[in-house]
Structures are given as structure tokens and as C-alpha cells.
Design an enzyme around this catalytic site. Structure first.
Site, short mmCIF file in Angstrom:
data_model
loop_
_atom_site.label_atom_id
_atom_site.label_comp_id
_atom_site.label_asym_id
_atom_site.label_seq_id
_atom_site.Cartn_x
_atom_site.Cartn_y
_atom_site.Cartn_z
N PHE A 32 110.88 32.36 149.16
CA PHE A 32 111.86 32.85 148.23
C PHE A 32 111.49 32.99 146.80
O PHE A 32 110.47 32.42 146.63
CB PHE A 32 113.09 31.98 148.05
CG PHE A 32 114.52 32.51 148.52
CD1 PHE A 32 114.81 33.38 149.77
CD2 PHE A 32 115.61 32.46 147.77
CE1 PHE A 32 115.96 33.75 150.06
CE2 PHE A 32 116.91 33.19 148.15
CZ PHE A 32 116.94 33.63 149.17
N GLN A 38 122.96 34.70 135.30
CA GLN A 38 122.01 35.22 136.11
C GLN A 38 122.36 36.77 136.66
O GLN A 38 123.37 36.78 137.11
CB GLN A 38 121.47 34.30 137.15
CG GLN A 38 120.66 35.00 138.14
CD GLN A 38 120.12 33.82 139.27
OE1 GLN A 38 120.88 33.32 140.00
NE2 GLN A 38 119.00 33.65 138.76
N GLU A 63 118.21 37.62 148.68
CA GLU A 63 116.86 37.39 148.50
C GLU A 63 116.08 37.40 149.72
O GLU A 63 114.78 37.82 149.65
CB GLU A 63 116.64 36.43 147.50
CG GLU A 63 115.34 36.43 146.68
CD GLU A 63 115.33 35.44 145.69
OE1 GLU A 63 116.36 35.33 144.92
OE2 GLU A 63 114.32 34.95 145.38
N ARG A 79 114.16 35.74 139.79
CA ARG A 79 115.39 36.81 139.67
C ARG A 79 115.38 37.50 138.44
O ARG A 79 115.74 38.75 138.23
CB ARG A 79 116.67 36.01 140.06
CG ARG A 79 116.53 35.98 141.39
CD ARG A 79 117.87 35.04 141.66
NE ARG A 79 118.18 34.69 142.94
CZ ARG A 79 118.88 34.09 143.90
NH1 ARG A 79 120.00 33.41 143.14
NH2 ARG A 79 119.10 33.94 145.06
N HIS A 108 125.36 37.36 138.92
CA HIS A 108 125.36 36.46 140.27
C HIS A 108 125.74 35.25 139.98
O HIS A 108 126.52 34.11 140.68
CB HIS A 108 124.16 36.57 140.78
CG HIS A 108 123.89 35.83 142.21
ND1 HIS A 108 124.64 36.12 143.26
CD2 HIS A 108 123.10 34.91 142.54
CE1 HIS A 108 124.48 35.46 144.29
NE2 HIS A 108 123.36 34.83 143.87
N ARG A 148 117.90 30.33 137.42
CA ARG A 148 118.27 29.51 138.63
C ARG A 148 117.36 30.16 139.83
O ARG A 148 117.18 31.49 139.99
CB ARG A 148 119.62 29.54 139.03
CG ARG A 148 119.60 28.97 140.66
CD ARG A 148 121.07 28.63 140.93
NE ARG A 148 121.78 29.97 141.14
CZ ARG A 148 121.84 30.54 142.40
NH1 ARG A 148 120.80 29.76 143.23
NH2 ARG A 148 122.38 31.52 142.74
#
Lengths: 250, 571
Positions: free
Chosen positions: B122, B235, B254, B285, B350, B385
Site C-alpha cells: 500500500f 486527506q 488504493e 496519498r 476521504h 494518513r
């Protein structure tokens, strides 16, 4: 596409004893789903319209309704898939609270009754589980608890039985097919859950938005296991002998 | 005026029934105390259900080099050094236990060939770390916890909207709410209150967040007197759907990039090689979201104003097995077969990194008796995050807040509140039911549009000031907001109540964004494009008589020995 003729079932128990369909005109937007149209009414025409929705992504199972008489998720039903004459009614299998909102709390009491996940005692941690064994239970774990399967089920809608309903058969099956679970819930489903009332019309799996093969993979399996336990002649002989032996030992 | 309401007495009141609220309730029950959990939606429908990619825990099953120290370093570095170090440590150390615990509750994660929990790559996680259930990890977690809530007989009230946290003598001691399906007011008398209401993504027009995420916990806690912080840190997820309009903003996990998906502009160029040659699509991100934004802004976007995300090279079988929800989502909402065609994507709001300031050990807020956990709390994620850390967050800190509140409640005494306080609150809510009120949805629409237009992914002083001006106008309009109907399942009324909280959240976001004159993590100021050492700080917000009061405080320094786990910050 032109404007949508949207008929929404309106019912306010504080003011009336029966509900009625009210027609609204909603402008069509490319790619819109039925929930968009219903929310348009709520935001622009009548903010008191009661609807239940949450994720708008077909992941939470809140916006269940009967769209053109078919149990469906409002957020997942595209307007262009059903045309511009649309009727939306609440789920008929549950008591109505207001407009499109129903009381589905009976499901919580049923879920409480189903014996929970019970792993083999004393296994070494962390647990090892073969990838293939995970797959069996996976299908049932896709359930988002929209209760559309309960809504379409004629046993629940038309007969006053003790049948728990398809959702709960799926729940039990998800644990029965968990590779580390030691219980067999089929006998419980037969005695307490009324699985015998299901006559395999497969309507539930037809409306499942997660495409779970509810009847084929959960209900029939559980029915067969219950039947095996109860009616298998060889098992019956073994059982009888066992109980005789136990009596002798005593 | 005498109002009618029901009184419910408990040791601990938990507001919110997502992962954090449910895990907290379990912890209180385990400590042997009474707990009541309330939720705005139905049980099992909270926003946790939308989590897709997985839960980050340094098990080292796929990459044995992984351990809590590496995870800790990733959180600190990608939070751009304004995370609370202790929260990062606790999260990295305790996440594995929470994953194994879920498994003992019956959750079934995908496995490695030798039977251990499988972990996927990720964005900006050094190693493959995300334990997952295909792309529906959140569903598995929420249904597993729901089972625990039901079988442990945790008392819950669903469709209960809390309108006020009750405070007496500087202590939170309960809450007042309206049960939507009956229209009855309830007063919950509690020795402590845990806020676990999730985020405020719905204050933006384009968001991946569900209906609930209107910042209720922020508003309630702020009004009660708790300190908020890092509110400017919002975010933007790099990949939200852009077409059709009805699903604009809907999340594309993701995991698509984790499983090998690449980003392309309309010229077919894999532009992440330019923006981030090392980590490419799997950078943090904020980096990927800004890259997508720039490509679209500079005219290399798609027909519907997005960029392309392409996973077709993986083949149909692999995609359908690893990303079944994404396959279905595009097939049914957009009529796009992602095994054969590219997806159109653009950034979408998000997550809120900021929120209620809490003690890392117990989740205790600055207000005595008030605890918080999950997205509504702040500190762990700093300025950005990492994917998978929120699922770790809700379980690790949900449990800790539950234990913290239980310990506190064991020592606390019952506080009796004058019925006048409850009557006044009910009268306030009643005030929204009126004939000539302004439609709350129109005001909400103006507010969310202003936030998306002016306090978006890229910010300037002028733009933020525009938003603040609109917020101030809306605060005036809010005095005349109202709706017809009764207390029973009245969405218009709910809109009025939510809007109050949304106004607090948006004012906090915008004014903090205006203050932070630098670019750090998710907060990008075009007029201050560089990161500034002066701003190695957190902005804290508290209610004062004159309105919102802002304090800039230095980030708590981590112990010397921990500094080796994260790269030193560079300017």
C-alpha cells in the site's frame, strides 16, 4: 431521457392509517440511480420525506426498497435500466415506520440466537488456515445485511412461521463453513430456525445485490446436513447403538 | 417548559457504532461496567463498512523484515513529523494483536500459501503490510464486531442522533439525543462519554464519505469545551470515481494500485514516474493526489475531468478475485469493465487527520470525562494518513478509549443534571420545526460547494478567505433554518442539526488552513509552497466566549532512541 415520473409511497403513521403513492417529477441526470431521484425529492421538494441511506455505494445495505415491485437497493438501481416510470415502496415484509423506512430490528434478536463463532479450543496462535479453506465461507461473508432476501421471501411475507429467513441461513452457513469453527448449526436451524419451511423457490438469491447463492450454497447445504443428522438410516443405527452403549456404561 | 424525555442511566456512553465505537463498547463490557452505545444509523452500517484495502499491522508474514519500528517510522515520516509519537508507537505495536483478536472473533483474512495472514502493498508503507479480505476488509471487520456486540449483549440504540453532550462542573456526564424512528428524546446519564463518530468528509461536495460523516462528534465536543487540533489536515484520496455524476467521489481502493494498477494521463504517459520516480503510484496519498490534480489542471485529463487508472494488465481472473467490489462497482455504476478498460479517477475528500485532542494512553480528551477514538480523534496521522492505518487506529484506540473510560468511570461519581438543561436542549431542537425556515439542504449545498471550491486540495489565502466569508454568511442564515414535519424520522430536522456541526467543522478547517502558512502533507498552500520549520507545530482550537480560539503549540518531541526509527526531517 426525459423527466422521471417517480411515485413514492408516503405514509405518516402520526397522521394517517394507510399510506398512498405520491407522484413527483424529477429531472434525469446521466447515470443517475433511483436513490439520486428520491434524494432530489427530499432535498428540493419535501425535506420531511423519510428514507434510509448511508454509503450510496452498495456497501452498507441501508437503502433497501421495492422498486417497481422488485426488492432492490436504491443506490444500485440505475434509472436507465428500468425506464422513467418508477415506483418506490418500502420493504413489505417489515413494519413501516414512515414513508420508505421500515423497522428491521427483529433481525437483531434472530442474530443473537444463532450460536456464535466457536473455534477449536487450544489451537496454537497465530492460526494457520489454508487459502482454499477461506474461500468456502467467503461467499457468505459478502452479505451486507440489506434484508432484501428476507423481504422477497414468501414464507416470511405470507406465512406466519418461525422461519428465520435467508439472511440468517447465510449467517449460520458462514460460521459452519469457517474452517476453524467446531459447531454444526444445521440441527439448530431445523429445530429453532424453521429451515424446513423454505421450499427452495430461490427468490432470495435472485434479488441478492451481492449475488450470493443463498439457496444453492447455504440453505440447501444446511437442509441436507440437518436431514443427514435426523434421517440417515446408517447414522440412526450408529446413534442408537451409541446411546445403548452409553446406557450400559451408566 | 417541561418536556417529555426518557432517561437512560449507564456507566459509559459510547456515541458512534463504527469500528472504534464497537471496539470501545466491547472493552467497557469486558471491564465489567455498564455501557450504552448509540448510533446515528443502523447497527452495522457505519462508515467502517466502506474500508476496502486492508488493515496495517507489522506482522511480517510476507516481508519478514517488517516490525513495529518500521511501521512507526512510516507513520512519523508520512505524517510529516507532526504526528504524536506515542500514538504512532502504540498503533504500530498493538495493531498485530488487534488483527489476531479479530481472527479470534471469527474474521477470515486472505492467506499466504502456508496459511498465514496475507499482506498487500500500500502507498508509502515500506513493506507489504495490509491484512485484507479481498477489497472488502471493512465489511468483514464491522460484521465481526457486530457479532460481538450482539452476543455480548451490549445495549445499543440505533438511529439515535445526539444533539448535545451534557457538561456539569467541567465534566462530561451524559448526552441528549433524539431517537429518529420514534421521535422520542432521550437523556443518557453517564459517568463518562466516548465520542467515536467518525469524520467530516460530507462538508465537501465531492467525497468518498457516507451520509453520516458530517462532523457531529467535532461539533458536539467543541461545544462541550474539548480541544480540537490539526483540523486543516484533510486527506484527498487520489482515486475517486468521476463518472457518472451520481457516483462522483466514490472511492476506488488504493489496493488497485497496491495490486499493480498504474496511473496514466490522456496522452498515455505514466506521469508518476515524473512526480515520484522511486515510489511511483505507491507514494503517500497526498503526493499522488496532488499529481493527479496537476495533470487534470494542466489539461492532460480525461473527458470527464479525471486521469486513467489501469489494472488491465493483471488479467480478468486476478482482478475479479482480488478486487471483486471494484469490478462490480464499475460494471454496475459506470458500465465499465475494469478487466478490459481503464478507469477514470480524480481526487476525492476521504479523511480528516485532525479532530479531538486525546491522551495517547487512554483517549481522554482535554475535557474531563470525555474520551474520543477513531477518525474523530487526532494525533496519530499528523499531516497525512497512510492507507490501512485507520482500521488499525479504530481498533487500537477504540479499545484503549474503552478501557480508559471504564477506569475513569469506576472512580467517578454520578452527576445529577438539572432537568432545566435537558428541557432547554429539547426546546432548541424544537425550534427548528417551523413553517418559514430556510431549507437546510440549500444551506448545506452552499457550504459544501464553498469548501470544495475554496479549501480544496490546493489552497491560497484569497481562496480560503472566500470560504470563510461564505461560512460566516451561512452562520447568519443558520439562525433562520428550519423544516416542516415532526420529530419522527424527519430528515429535514436532521439536516438542521447536522448543519450546526458542519459549520463548526468547516470554520475550524478553513481558519486553521489560513493560519498554517506553509505546505505540509495534505495541506498545500500555493502561496507558501515550501515546508517551513517554524510550522513543526499543531494548531489547537477551543471554544471561547469570543468564538473560536486558536493556539499554536510545538509538536511533542519523541524520545532520543526513537529518532533512529524515522528519517530526520529535511527542509
Amino acid at each position: 431521457m426525459t423527466d422521471i415520473n417517480l411515485k413514492i409511497y408516503r405514509f405518516n403513521p402520526e397522521e394517517e392509517s394507510v399510506g398512498k403513492f405520491v407522484e413527483y417529477k424529477v429531472p434525469y441526470v446521466d447515470g443517475m440511480v433511483v436513490l439520486d431521484a428520491v434524494r432530489y425529492v427530499q432535498e428540493k421538494i419535501d425535506p420531511t420525506l423519510a428514507i434510509r441511506w448511508n454509503c450510496k455505494a452498495a456497501k452498507c445495505g441501508s437503502c433497501s426498497a421495492e422498486i417497481n415491485n422488485r426488492p432492490s437497493l436504491m443506490c444500485k438501481t440505475r434509472v436507465d435500466s428500468i425506464g422513467n416510470n418508477i415506483s418506490v415502496a418500502p420493504m413489505g415484509a417489515y413494519p413501516n415506520i414512515k414513508d420508505l423506512v421500515t423497522d428491521i430490528s427483529a433481525n437483531w434478536s434472530i442474530l443473537k440466537k444463532i450460536p456464535p463463532f466457536t473455534p477449536k479450543p487450544g489451537m496454537e496462535k497465530p492460526w494457520r488456515i489454508h487459502p482454499a479453506d477461506v474461500e468456502r465461507s467467503k461467499e457468505f461473508k459478502k452479505c451486507i445485511e440489506c434484508f432484501l432476501c428476507q423481504d422477497v421471501c414468501h414464507v416470511i411475507r405470507e406465512h406466519n412461521t418461525k422461519y428465520f429467513g435467508p439472511r440468517h441461513m447465510v449467517k449460520a452457513a458462514s460460521m459452519d463453513m469457517h474452517p476453524l469453527d467446531v459447531l454444526d448449526r444445521s440441527e439448530f436451524l431445523d429445530n429453532e430456525g424453521g429451515i424446513g419451511f423454505c421450499n427452495i423457490t430461490k427468490c432470495c438469491q435472485d434479488v441478492c445485490p451481492e449475488h450470493i447463492h443463498i439457496t444453492d450454497n447455504a440453505i440447501i447445504q444446511e437442509k441436507e446436513r440437518a436431514a443427514d443428522l435426523k434421517y440417515d438410516p446408517i447414522a440412526m443405527i450408529i446413534k442408537r447403538r451409541k446411546s445403548r452403549k452409553e446406557k450400559v456404561v451408566k | 417548559m417541561e418536556e417529555t424525555f426518557k432517561t437512560v442511566k449507564t456507566d459509559v456512553l459510547v456515541i458512534g457504532a463504527g469500528g472504534a465505537g464497537m471496539r470501545a463498547s466491547i472493552a467497557v463490557k469486558e471491564a465489567g461496567l455498564d455501557v450504552v452505545m448509540v448510533t446515528k444509523s443502523l447497527l452495522g452500517k457505519a462508515h467502517t463498512v466502506m474500508a476496502e484495502g486492508g488493515i496495517a499491522a507489522a506482522l511480517g508474514n510476507v516481508d519478514p523484515q517488517d516490525n513495529w519500528k518500521v511501521h512507526y517510522g512510516d507513520i512519523i515520516e508520512e505524517g510529516v513529523y507532526i504526528s504524536n509519537w506515542r500514538m504512532a508507537e502504540i498503533c504500530a505495536k498493538e495493531a498485530p494483536d488487534r488483527v489476531f483478536e479479530l481472527e479470534s472473533y471469527g474474521a477470515l483474512f486472505d492467506r499466504t500459501p502456508d496459511g498465514r495472514i496475507l499482506q498487500r502493498a500500500f502507498g508509502a508503507h515500506t513493506y507489504r503490510r495490509l491484512c485484507h479480505v479481498g477489497d472488502r476488509t471493512g465489511l468483514e471487520i464491522i460484521k465481526t464486531l457486530e457479532d460481538q456486540i450482539l452476543h455480548r449483549d451490549v445495549k445499543f440504540y440505533d438511529e439515535m442522533y445526539i444533539t448535545k453532550i451534557v457538561v456539569k462542573n467541567g465534566k462530561a456526564c451524559g448526552a441528549i439525543g433524539i431517537k429518529m424512528n420514534t421521535g422520542e428524546f432521550h437523556y443518557f446519564q453517564a459517568k463518562s462519554v466516548i465520542v467515536a463518530t467518525g469524520g467530516c468528509g460530507r462538508v465537501y461536495k465531492v467525497t468518498s464519505n457516507s451520509w453520516e460523516s458530517t462532523g457531529d462528534g467535532l461539533g458536539l465536543s467543541y461545544e462541550a469545551g474539548a480541544v480540537l487540533k490539526d483540523m486543516e489536515m484533510i486527506q484527498f484520496h487520489p482515486t475517486g470515481m468521476v463518472y457518472p455524476p451520481g457516483v462522483k467521489g466514490l472511492l476506488i481502493t488504493e489496493a488497485v494500485r497496491g495490486e499493480g494498477g498504474i496511473l496514466l494521463n490522456s496522452k498515455g504517459e505514466r506521469y508518476m514516474l515524473r512526480y515520484s520516480p522511486q515510489k511511483k503510484e505507491l507514494d503517500a496519498r497526498d503526493v499522488v493526489a496532488r499529481a493527479n490534480y496537476r495533470e487534470i489542471q494542466e489539461g492532460r485529463g480525461t473527458e470527464h475531468g479525471g486521469v486513467y487508472l489501469d489494472i488491465t494488465s493483471k488479467g480478468a481472473d486476478y482482478i475479479k478475485h482480488k478486487l471483486p467490489s471494484m469490478y462490480m462497482q464499475f460494471m454496475e455504476f459506470a458500465g465499465v469493465d475494469i478487466t478490459k478498460e481503464k478507469m477514470e479517477v480524480a481526487p476525492t475528500v476521504h479523511y480528516q487527520m485532525g479532530g479531538i485532542r486525546v491522551d495517547p494512553e487512554t483517549g481522554h480528551s482535554s475535557l474531563e470525562g470525555l474520551f474520543a477514538a477513531g477518525e474523530v480523534a487526532s494525533g496519530l496521522h499528523g499531516a497525512n494518513r497512510l492507507g490501512g492505518n485507520s482500521l488499525a487506529d479504530i481498533l487500537v484506540f477504540g479499545r484503549r478509549a474503552g478501557i480508559g473510560a471504564a477506569e475513569y468511570s469506576k472512580k467517578a461519581k454520578d452527576i445529577d443534571v438539572d432537568a432545566k438543561v435537558i428541557n432547554e436542549e429539547i426546546s432548541r431542537v424544537k425550534g427548528f420545526l417551523r413553517k418559514d425556515g430556510k431549507n437546510p439542504y440549500e444551506l448545506i449545498d452552499r457550504l459544501t460547494t464553498a469548501m470544495s471550491d475554496h479549501v480544496g486540495i490546493v489552497r491560497t489565502k484569497e481562496e480560503i478567505e472566500k470560504a470563510i466569508k461564505i461560512i460566516n454568511e451561512l452562520k447568519e442564515d443558520y439562525k433562520n433554518v428550519g423544516t416542516l414535519g415532526s420529530f419522527k424520522y424527519n430528515h429535514g430536522l436532521l439536516g438542521c442539526l447536522e448543519l450546526g456541526n458542519m459549520l463548526i467543522a468547516t470554520e475550524a478547517i478553513s481558519r486553521a488552513a489560513l493560519m498554517r502558512e506553509e505546505s505540509r502533507g495534505a495541506h498545500t498552500r500555493v502561496d507558501f509552497p515550501k515546508k517551513d520549520k517554524k510550522w513543526l507545530k499543531n494548531i489547537e482550537i477551543k471554544k471561547a466566549d469570543s468564538g473560536m480560539q486558536f493556539n499554536v503549540v510545538p509538536v511533542e518531541e519523541m524520545p532520543e532512541e526513537y529518532k533512529q526509527y524515522a528519517k530526520p526531517e529535511e527542509y
